[in-house]
Scaffold this motif. Structure first.
Motif, PDB file in Angstrom:
ATOM      1  N   THR A 203      -1.001   2.197  -6.433  1.00  0.00           N
ATOM      2  CA  THR A 203      -0.822   3.406  -5.364  1.00  0.00           C
ATOM      3  C   THR A 203      -0.965   2.754  -4.082  1.00  0.00           C
ATOM      4  OG1 THR A 203      -3.236   3.788  -5.424  1.00  0.00           O
ATOM      5  CG2 THR A 203      -1.862   4.894  -7.106  1.00  0.00           C
ATOM      6  N   GLU A 204      -0.601   3.682  -3.059  1.00  0.00           N
ATOM      7  CA  GLU A 204      -0.823   2.664  -1.685  1.00  0.00           C
ATOM      8  C   GLU A 204      -2.501   2.738  -1.391  1.00  0.00           C
ATOM      9  OE1 GLU A 204       0.849   3.960   2.676  1.00  0.00           O
ATOM     10  OE2 GLU A 204       0.480   5.631   1.250  1.00  0.00           O
ATOM     11  N   GLU A 205      -3.216   3.745  -1.804  1.00  0.00           N
ATOM     12  CA  GLU A 205      -4.741   3.544  -1.470  1.00  0.00           C
ATOM     13  C   GLU A 205      -5.072   2.287  -2.410  1.00  0.00           C
ATOM     14  OE1 GLU A 205      -6.642   4.928   0.599  1.00  0.00           O
ATOM     15  OE2 GLU A 205      -4.654   5.857   1.601  1.00  0.00           O
ATOM     16  N   GLU A 206      -4.643   2.096  -3.446  1.00  0.00           N
ATOM     17  CA  GLU A 206      -5.145   0.919  -4.178  1.00  0.00           C
ATOM     18  C   GLU A 206      -4.767  -0.260  -3.581  1.00  0.00           C
ATOM     19  OE1 GLU A 206      -5.167   1.460  -8.902  1.00  0.00           O
ATOM     20  OE2 GLU A 206      -3.204   1.921  -8.062  1.00  0.00           O
TER      21      GLU A 206
ATOM     22  N   ILE B 154      -4.239  -0.850  -0.084  1.00  0.00           N
ATOM     23  CA  ILE B 154      -4.956  -1.087   0.721  1.00  0.00           C
ATOM     24  C   ILE B 154      -6.459  -1.626   0.429  1.00  0.00           C
ATOM     25  CG2 ILE B 154      -6.110   0.112   2.693  1.00  0.00           C
ATOM     26  CD1 ILE B 154      -3.470   2.081   2.960  1.00  0.00           C
ATOM     27  N   LYS B 155      -6.838  -0.954  -0.455  1.00  0.00           N
ATOM     28  CA  LYS B 155      -8.477  -1.617  -1.214  1.00  0.00           C
ATOM     29  C   LYS B 155      -8.004  -2.930  -1.575  1.00  0.00           C
ATOM     30  CE  LYS B 155     -12.220  -0.861  -4.244  1.00  0.00           C
ATOM     31  NZ  LYS B 155     -12.198  -2.284  -4.162  1.00  0.00           N
ATOM     32  N   ASN B 156      -7.035  -3.403  -2.253  1.00  0.00           N
ATOM     33  CA  ASN B 156      -6.736  -4.766  -2.497  1.00  0.00           C
ATOM     34  C   ASN B 156      -6.696  -5.694  -1.031  1.00  0.00           C
ATOM     35  OD1 ASN B 156      -6.784  -4.139  -5.039  1.00  0.00           O
ATOM     36  ND2 ASN B 156      -4.607  -4.036  -5.126  1.00  0.00           N
TER      37      ASN B 156
ATOM     38  N   GLY C 225     -16.433 -17.975   3.114  1.00  0.00           N
ATOM     39  CA  GLY C 225     -17.075 -18.491   4.281  1.00  0.00           C
ATOM     40  C   GLY C 225     -15.866 -18.950   5.243  1.00  0.00           C
ATOM     41  N   ASN C 226     -14.891 -17.856   5.231  1.00  0.00           N
ATOM     42  CA  ASN C 226     -14.004 -18.118   6.436  1.00  0.00           C
ATOM     43  C   ASN C 226     -12.986 -16.941   6.441  1.00  0.00           C
ATOM     44  OD1 ASN C 226     -12.371 -19.641   8.333  1.00  0.00           O
ATOM     45  ND2 ASN C 226     -10.658 -19.888   6.874  1.00  0.00           N
ATOM     46  N   ARG C 227     -13.650 -15.843   7.324  1.00  0.00           N
ATOM     47  CA  ARG C 227     -13.202 -14.739   7.364  1.00  0.00           C
ATOM     48  C   ARG C 227     -11.774 -14.721   7.979  1.00  0.00           C
ATOM     49  NH1 ARG C 227     -12.244 -10.351  10.689  1.00  0.00           N
ATOM     50  NH2 ARG C 227     -13.305  -8.400  10.072  1.00  0.00           N
ATOM     51  N   LEU C 228     -10.893 -14.081   6.964  1.00  0.00           N
ATOM     52  CA  LEU C 228      -9.497 -14.003   7.606  1.00  0.00           C
ATOM     53  C   LEU C 228      -9.370 -12.275   8.225  1.00  0.00           C
ATOM     54  CD1 LEU C 228      -7.361 -15.119   4.415  1.00  0.00           C
ATOM     55  CD2 LEU C 228      -7.902 -16.256   6.594  1.00  0.00           C
ATOM     56  N   ASN C 229      -8.412 -12.266   9.162  1.00  0.00           N
ATOM     57  CA  ASN C 229      -8.764 -10.918   9.655  1.00  0.00           C
ATOM     58  C   ASN C 229      -7.746  -9.903   8.791  1.00  0.00           C
ATOM     59  OD1 ASN C 229      -5.898 -11.113  10.763  1.00  0.00           O
ATOM     60  ND2 ASN C 229      -6.285 -11.854  12.436  1.00  0.00           N
ATOM     61  N   PHE C 230      -7.698  -8.777   8.981  1.00  0.00           N
ATOM     62  CA  PHE C 230      -7.173  -7.757   8.248  1.00  0.00           C
ATOM     63  C   PHE C 230      -5.390  -8.002   8.291  1.00  0.00           C
ATOM     64  CE2 PHE C 230      -5.747  -3.610   6.334  1.00  0.00           C
ATOM     65  CZ  PHE C 230      -6.776  -3.444   5.420  1.00  0.00           C
ATOM     66  N   GLY C 231      -5.094  -8.193   9.385  1.00  0.00           N
ATOM     67  CA  GLY C 231      -3.430  -8.479   9.681  1.00  0.00           C
ATOM     68  C   GLY C 231      -3.047  -9.831   8.856  1.00  0.00           C
ATOM     69  N   THR C 232      -3.773 -10.649   8.852  1.00  0.00           N
ATOM     70  CA  THR C 232      -3.638 -11.972   7.970  1.00  0.00           C
ATOM     71  C   THR C 232      -3.879 -11.351   6.546  1.00  0.00           C
ATOM     72  OG1 THR C 232      -4.283 -13.445   9.943  1.00  0.00           O
ATOM     73  CG2 THR C 232      -4.224 -14.366   7.428  1.00  0.00           C
ATOM     74  N   CYS C 233      -4.472 -10.770   6.008  1.00  0.00           N
ATOM     75  CA  CYS C 233      -4.803 -10.521   4.721  1.00  0.00           C
ATOM     76  C   CYS C 233      -3.694  -9.742   4.277  1.00  0.00           C
ATOM     77  CB  CYS C 233      -6.228  -9.663   4.375  1.00  0.00           C
ATOM     78  SG  CYS C 233      -7.320 -10.983   4.485  1.00  0.00           S
ATOM     79  N   GLN C 234      -3.049  -8.656   5.145  1.00  0.00           N
ATOM     80  CA  GLN C 234      -2.016  -7.733   4.718  1.00  0.00           C
ATOM     81  C   GLN C 234      -0.756  -8.656   4.425  1.00  0.00           C
ATOM     82  OE1 GLN C 234       0.757  -6.570   6.215  1.00  0.00           O
ATOM     83  NE2 GLN C 234       0.433  -7.848   8.132  1.00  0.00           N
ATOM     84  N   LYS C 235      -0.470  -9.448   5.557  1.00  0.00           N
ATOM     85  CA  LYS C 235       0.544 -10.383   5.309  1.00  0.00           C
ATOM     86  C   LYS C 235       0.501 -11.296   4.276  1.00  0.00           C
ATOM     87  CE  LYS C 235       4.187 -12.476   7.251  1.00  0.00           C
ATOM     88  NZ  LYS C 235       4.646 -12.858   8.545  1.00  0.00           N
ATOM     89  N   LEU C 236      -0.658 -11.703   3.765  1.00  0.00           N
ATOM     90  CA  LEU C 236      -0.629 -12.661   2.686  1.00  0.00           C
ATOM     91  C   LEU C 236      -0.339 -11.831   1.411  1.00  0.00           C
ATOM     92  CD1 LEU C 236      -1.247 -15.437   1.392  1.00  0.00           C
ATOM     93  CD2 LEU C 236      -3.637 -14.962   1.636  1.00  0.00           C
TER      94      LEU C 236
ATOM     95  N   LYS D 167       6.010  -4.951 -10.709  1.00  0.00           N
ATOM     96  CA  LYS D 167       6.690  -3.772 -10.299  1.00  0.00           C
ATOM     97  C   LYS D 167       6.745  -3.402  -8.989  1.00  0.00           C
ATOM     98  CE  LYS D 167       5.656  -1.149 -14.478  1.00  0.00           C
ATOM     99  NZ  LYS D 167       6.723  -1.729 -15.081  1.00  0.00           N
ATOM    100  N   GLU D 168       7.513  -2.692  -8.407  1.00  0.00           N
ATOM    101  CA  GLU D 168       7.843  -2.624  -6.927  1.00  0.00           C
ATOM    102  C   GLU D 168       6.524  -2.322  -6.395  1.00  0.00           C
ATOM    103  OE1 GLU D 168      10.344  -0.035  -3.509  1.00  0.00           O
ATOM    104  OE2 GLU D 168      10.590   0.477  -5.523  1.00  0.00           O
ATOM    105  N   PRO D 169       6.035  -3.051  -4.830  1.00  0.00           N
ATOM    106  CA  PRO D 169       4.940  -2.903  -4.283  1.00  0.00           C
ATOM    107  C   PRO D 169       5.072  -1.782  -3.280  1.00  0.00           C
ATOM    108  CG  PRO D 169       6.009  -4.668  -3.461  1.00  0.00           C
ATOM    109  CD  PRO D 169       6.702  -4.255  -4.529  1.00  0.00           C
ATOM    110  N   PRO D 170       4.022  -1.032  -2.925  1.00  0.00           N
ATOM    111  CA  PRO D 170       4.088   0.190  -2.131  1.00  0.00           C
ATOM    112  C   PRO D 170       4.274  -0.148  -0.584  1.00  0.00           C
ATOM    113  CG  PRO D 170       1.520  -0.401  -2.655  1.00  0.00           C
ATOM    114  CD  PRO D 170       2.486  -1.091  -3.384  1.00  0.00           C
ATOM    115  N   HIS D 171       4.127  -1.297  -0.093  1.00  0.00           N
ATOM    116  CA  HIS D 171       4.155  -1.593   1.316  1.00  0.00           C
ATOM    117  C   HIS D 171       5.338  -2.871   1.490  1.00  0.00           C
ATOM    118  CE1 HIS D 171       0.344   0.554   2.380  1.00  0.00           C
ATOM    119  NE2 HIS D 171       1.284   1.462   2.040  1.00  0.00           N
TER     120      HIS D 171
END
Length: 168
Positions: A62-65, A67-69, A81-92, A107-111
């Motif tokens: 699901t979309e909420e799952e 985003i939580k991931n 020990g190396n904080r990635l920003n949210f934008g980098t994490c979503q792209k990865l 299966k098809e991802p939500p985003h």
């Protein structure tokens, strides 16, 4: 497909995804050793591969799952020990999902990966995925704008239909 071929593809998918997520933003501080970088990437790769096979490979997420991931990936980076920003994490994560989905592993991802190409294709100006996606709310806001542009296509299908490499 043999296990060695599958591992080759999954390693390549991670390498391509890592490069796409990190090439336009600062990920390391200047004192980070090559060994520390390698260990960090290895642990992030294992985290993502586990998440993709254990969650995305078994059912449609699901979309909420999803985003939580992304948030979990950011927490893992902090733990390592190396904080990635949210934008980098979503792209990865979204790039990994795109490759795994196209290869038939999940299966098809939500985003879709939010990056300069998809922002441009959606007509979104003045947003930079490396600087303007600081948390799940920024991310959801952009996803909602893109969703309005996709018509009857899912976000993932729209991205595949509209994506073109900048240099092609």
């Amino acid at each position: 497909m043999s296990n060695s071929k599958e591992q080759f593809l999954k390693t390549e998918f991670f390498i391509f995804s890592w490069k796409a997520a990190t090439e336009h933003n600062l990920v390391w501080n200047k004192n980070t050793t090559d060994k520390a970088k390698g260990n960090f990437r290895k642990n992030i790769k294992e985290f993502l591969e586990d998440k993709l096979s254990e969650v995305y490979g078994k059912r449609k997420v699901t979309e909420e799952e999803h985003i939580k991931n992304i948030a979990d990936l950011q927490e893992k980076s902090i733990e390592l020990g190396n904080r990635l920003n949210f934008g980098t994490c979503q792209k990865l994560l979204n790039m990994m999902c795109k490759y795994y989905w196209c290869a038939g592993y999940i299966k098809e991802p939500p985003h879709l990966p939010i990056d300069s190409i998809n922002l441009k294709n959606a007509g979104i100006k003045g947003k930079c995925w490396t600087k303007d996606i600081n948390d799940k709310n920024d991310y959801k806001e952009i996803i909602d704008v893109i969703r309005k542009k996709t018509g009857s296509l899912s976000l993932s299908e729209w991205e595949i239909e509209n994506w073109k490499r900048r240099n092609s």
